[in-house]
Motif scaffolding. Structure first.
Motif, PDB file in Angstrom:
ATOM      1  N   TYR A 117     -51.581  39.000  -4.216  1.00  0.00           N
ATOM      2  CA  TYR A 117     -51.611  38.117  -5.381  1.00  0.00           C
ATOM      3  C   TYR A 117     -50.458  38.429  -6.323  1.00  0.00           C
ATOM      4  O   TYR A 117     -50.093  39.585  -6.537  1.00  0.00           O
ATOM      5  N   GLY A 118     -49.907  37.381  -6.919  1.00  0.00           N
ATOM      6  CA  GLY A 118     -48.853  37.522  -7.918  1.00  0.00           C
ATOM      7  C   GLY A 118     -48.023  36.260  -7.964  1.00  0.00           C
ATOM      8  O   GLY A 118     -47.922  35.522  -6.969  1.00  0.00           O
ATOM      9  N   ARG A 119     -47.420  35.982  -9.121  1.00  0.00           N
ATOM     10  CA  ARG A 119     -46.581  34.789  -9.238  1.00  0.00           C
ATOM     11  C   ARG A 119     -45.354  34.940  -8.330  1.00  0.00           C
ATOM     12  O   ARG A 119     -44.638  35.938  -8.404  1.00  0.00           O
ATOM     13  N   GLY A 120     -45.160  33.953  -7.483  1.00  0.00           N
ATOM     14  CA  GLY A 120     -44.059  33.985  -6.534  1.00  0.00           C
ATOM     15  C   GLY A 120     -44.385  34.676  -5.224  1.00  0.00           C
ATOM     16  O   GLY A 120     -43.572  34.646  -4.300  1.00  0.00           O
ATOM     17  N   ALA A 121     -45.573  35.285  -5.106  1.00  0.00           N
ATOM     18  CA  ALA A 121     -45.929  35.967  -3.866  1.00  0.00           C
ATOM     19  C   ALA A 121     -45.877  35.013  -2.683  1.00  0.00           C
ATOM     20  O   ALA A 121     -45.506  35.397  -1.567  1.00  0.00           O
ATOM     21  N   ALA A 122     -46.236  33.749  -2.924  1.00  0.00           N
ATOM     22  CA  ALA A 122     -46.138  32.732  -1.880  1.00  0.00           C
ATOM     23  C   ALA A 122     -44.914  31.855  -2.108  1.00  0.00           C
ATOM     24  O   ALA A 122     -44.115  31.643  -1.193  1.00  0.00           O
ATOM     25  N   ASP A 123     -44.766  31.336  -3.304  1.00  0.00           N
ATOM     26  CA  ASP A 123     -43.765  30.308  -3.625  1.00  0.00           C
ATOM     27  C   ASP A 123     -42.701  30.875  -4.552  1.00  0.00           C
ATOM     28  O   ASP A 123     -42.873  30.845  -5.770  1.00  0.00           O
ATOM     29  N   ASP A 124     -41.583  31.351  -4.045  1.00  0.00           N
ATOM     30  CA  ASP A 124     -41.201  31.309  -2.650  1.00  0.00           C
ATOM     31  C   ASP A 124     -40.589  32.646  -2.265  1.00  0.00           C
ATOM     32  O   ASP A 124     -39.691  32.718  -1.451  1.00  0.00           O
ATOM     33  N   LYS A 125     -41.057  33.714  -2.913  1.00  0.00           N
ATOM     34  CA  LYS A 125     -40.475  35.010  -2.570  1.00  0.00           C
ATOM     35  C   LYS A 125     -40.915  35.470  -1.192  1.00  0.00           C
ATOM     36  O   LYS A 125     -40.196  36.232  -0.532  1.00  0.00           O
ATOM     37  N   ALA A 126     -42.056  34.947  -0.705  1.00  0.00           N
ATOM     38  CA  ALA A 126     -42.425  35.193   0.687  1.00  0.00           C
ATOM     39  C   ALA A 126     -41.428  34.528   1.628  1.00  0.00           C
ATOM     40  O   ALA A 126     -41.170  35.041   2.731  1.00  0.00           O
ATOM     41  N   GLY A 127     -40.862  33.396   1.226  1.00  0.00           N
ATOM     42  CA  GLY A 127     -39.835  32.749   2.044  1.00  0.00           C
ATOM     43  C   GLY A 127     -38.594  33.615   2.176  1.00  0.00           C
ATOM     44  O   GLY A 127     -37.978  33.687   3.254  1.00  0.00           O
ATOM     45  N   ILE A 128     -38.217  34.279   1.086  1.00  0.00           N
ATOM     46  CA  ILE A 128     -37.071  35.199   1.142  1.00  0.00           C
ATOM     47  C   ILE A 128     -37.363  36.328   2.131  1.00  0.00           C
ATOM     48  O   ILE A 128     -36.532  36.681   2.975  1.00  0.00           O
TER      49      ILE A 128
END
Length: 447
Positions: A117-128
């Motif tokens: 959980y966390g802001r950007g954990a999915a959108d989109d730092k997981a993409g990086i």
């Protein structure tokens, strides 16, 4: 090329370090909205650049154009005869919103039940992290040219994207473009995004008085602007909840549908609330227009007084189906709003963002390679899905690189809650995303 079992083992061994890298990125509050400290966006770009250097890319640059937030471009040239693949993600994030709505600090990553959980954990730092992980897993076996492009202002609509493409066109030129900023069908079932709705938004100002007046003295003959705006907004949908603006297009219904019980759970709908619209739920989400009020400026309850509000402003967000021209959609929405002004109130429409929809060819060579790679990674075939949200820059990429194949892939799932409180990524699914991208790059090299 490494075989699937070897790559799977490499990704598995690398994943603890990749997770740590994701956690470090989440801790950087890289909100690109102008009201927030943009130094964090710069710090985020620096962190991404360092990750890409560590993944074996020597040509790493932090660049801007047209006043943009910093973007990162990292490159490795293609071997003779091999294609070049552009890997896209973005490092900026949405504002956290109301901190009390989060179970934990939005910028301190926390694992619960296999989700981070966390802001950007999915959108989109997981993409990086998906891109970095694929590069690490392949290492010296990487047999295609790679350009990684990590944008810094996607969450504010990529306003400088056109200028950035114009200035850095040759740096970003590629045969295949992989956009890791979408979703999978559900946990355990991958998805390939073949359609995206476009976006039209606007501010609507409604005025009924030149100034506020006493609600007891003048109430009755004069309806307040909030009431009148409510009546205007109510004309935007029919009695079933379908958009009632004339001139908006529908695309064909998707081949798959969304189970209503799953939709209610994934969306958090309250018990007893009826779904809006008619037709398949997937069509209502992906291939038909959707119109929402996403902002409203009016006196707050805390600051209210016994006066008739003279004017209010609402912000409308219209998602348009593939095949719809956004300029024509904006004209249709404006005409509707002006024609339905209640009680002769003055209505002024101010145009906002316009984004074109996207429809991908379902059987290109790159798409076939992606299908095979995803099926190997998950053990089940991917589902062709649409996304109700918009990624307007994809149309810009196609305009500049008309011969490139674009693949829109996902790191999210229906419970990721991107843009909302308690945003998260499913860690086991992210590991599969890294493996799928590794297999895809290896397969594209062979083709």
């Amino acid at each position: 090329m490494s075989d699937t079992a070897d790559l799977r083992a490499r990704v598995h061994d690398l994943f603890p370090a990749l997770r740590a890298d994701l956690e470090s990125l989440v801790r950087i509050p890289s909100v690109s909205a102008p009201a927030f400290d943009q130094a964090h966006v710069s710090a985020s770009a620096d962190a991404v650049a360092e990750l890409l250097r560590g993944a074996g890319l020597d040509d790493v640059r932090i660049l801007t154009a047209g006043g943009s937030r910093p973007a990162v471009i990292a490159r490795r040239p293609a071997p003779e005869g091999a294609p070049t693949v552009l890997l896209y993600a973005h490092h900026d994030v949405q504002p956290p919103g109301d901190a009390s709505a989060w179970t934990s600090d939005p910028f301190e990553p926390v694992e619960r039940d296999g989700r981070l959980y966390g802001r950007g954990a999915a959108d989109d730092k997981a993409g990086i992290v998906a891109h970095v992980g694929a590069l690490r897993a392949l290492g010296e076996d990487l047999a295609v040219g790679v350009t990684v492009f990590v944008e810094g202002e996607e969450e504010i609509g990529s306003p400088s994207f056109g200028a950035f493409l114009a200035e850095h066109e040759e740096l970003l030129r590629a045969d295949v473009i992989v956009v890791a900023d979408s979703s999978n069908w559900k946990v355990g079932v991958p998805g390939l995004t073949t359609s995206l709705r476009g976006l039209v938004d606007c501010d609507v100002e409604l005025s009924v008085l030149s100034h506020a007046v006493h609600s007891g003295m003048f109430g009755g003959p004069v309806l307040d602007a909030v009431t009148l705006m409510s009546r205007l907004v109510a004309t935007l949908h029919d009695e079933n909840g379908d958009v009632a603006v004339e001139g908006l297009a529908h695309a064909p219904d998707p081949a798959v549908d969304y189970d209503e019980a799953d939709f209610r759970t994934d969306s958090g709908m309250l018990e007893g609330t009826r779904l809006a619209g008619t037709g398949p739920i997937s069509a209502r989400m992906w291939t038909r227009p959707a119109l929402s009020v996403i902002g409203f400026d009016a006196p707050s309850v805390a600051l209210s007084s016994n006066t008739i509000t003279p004017r209010v402003t609402a912000k409308l967000s219209l998602r348009i189906a593939a095949g719809q021209d956004p300029t024509e959609a904006m004209a249709a929405l404006r005409a509707h709003l002006e024609a339905h002004a209640p009680f002769g109130a003055q209505v002024v429409v101010r145009d906002g963002e316009l984004g074109r929809p996207f429809l991908a060819p379902s059987d290109s060579a790159a798409m076939r390679a992606a299908r095979e790679s995803f099926e190997e990674a998950w053990g089940t075939p991917p589902v062709d899905i649409g996304i109700g949200g918009s990624i307007p820059f994809i149309a810009d990429l196609l305009e500049v690189y008309p011969d490139a194949s674009i693949l829109v892939t996902g790191v999210e799932d229906p419970d990721s809650r991107a843009h909302g409180a308690d945003e998260s990524v499913h860690l086991a699914e992210l590991e599969k995303v890294v493996l799928a991208e590794s297999l895809l790059l290896a397969r594209l090299a062979r083709r």
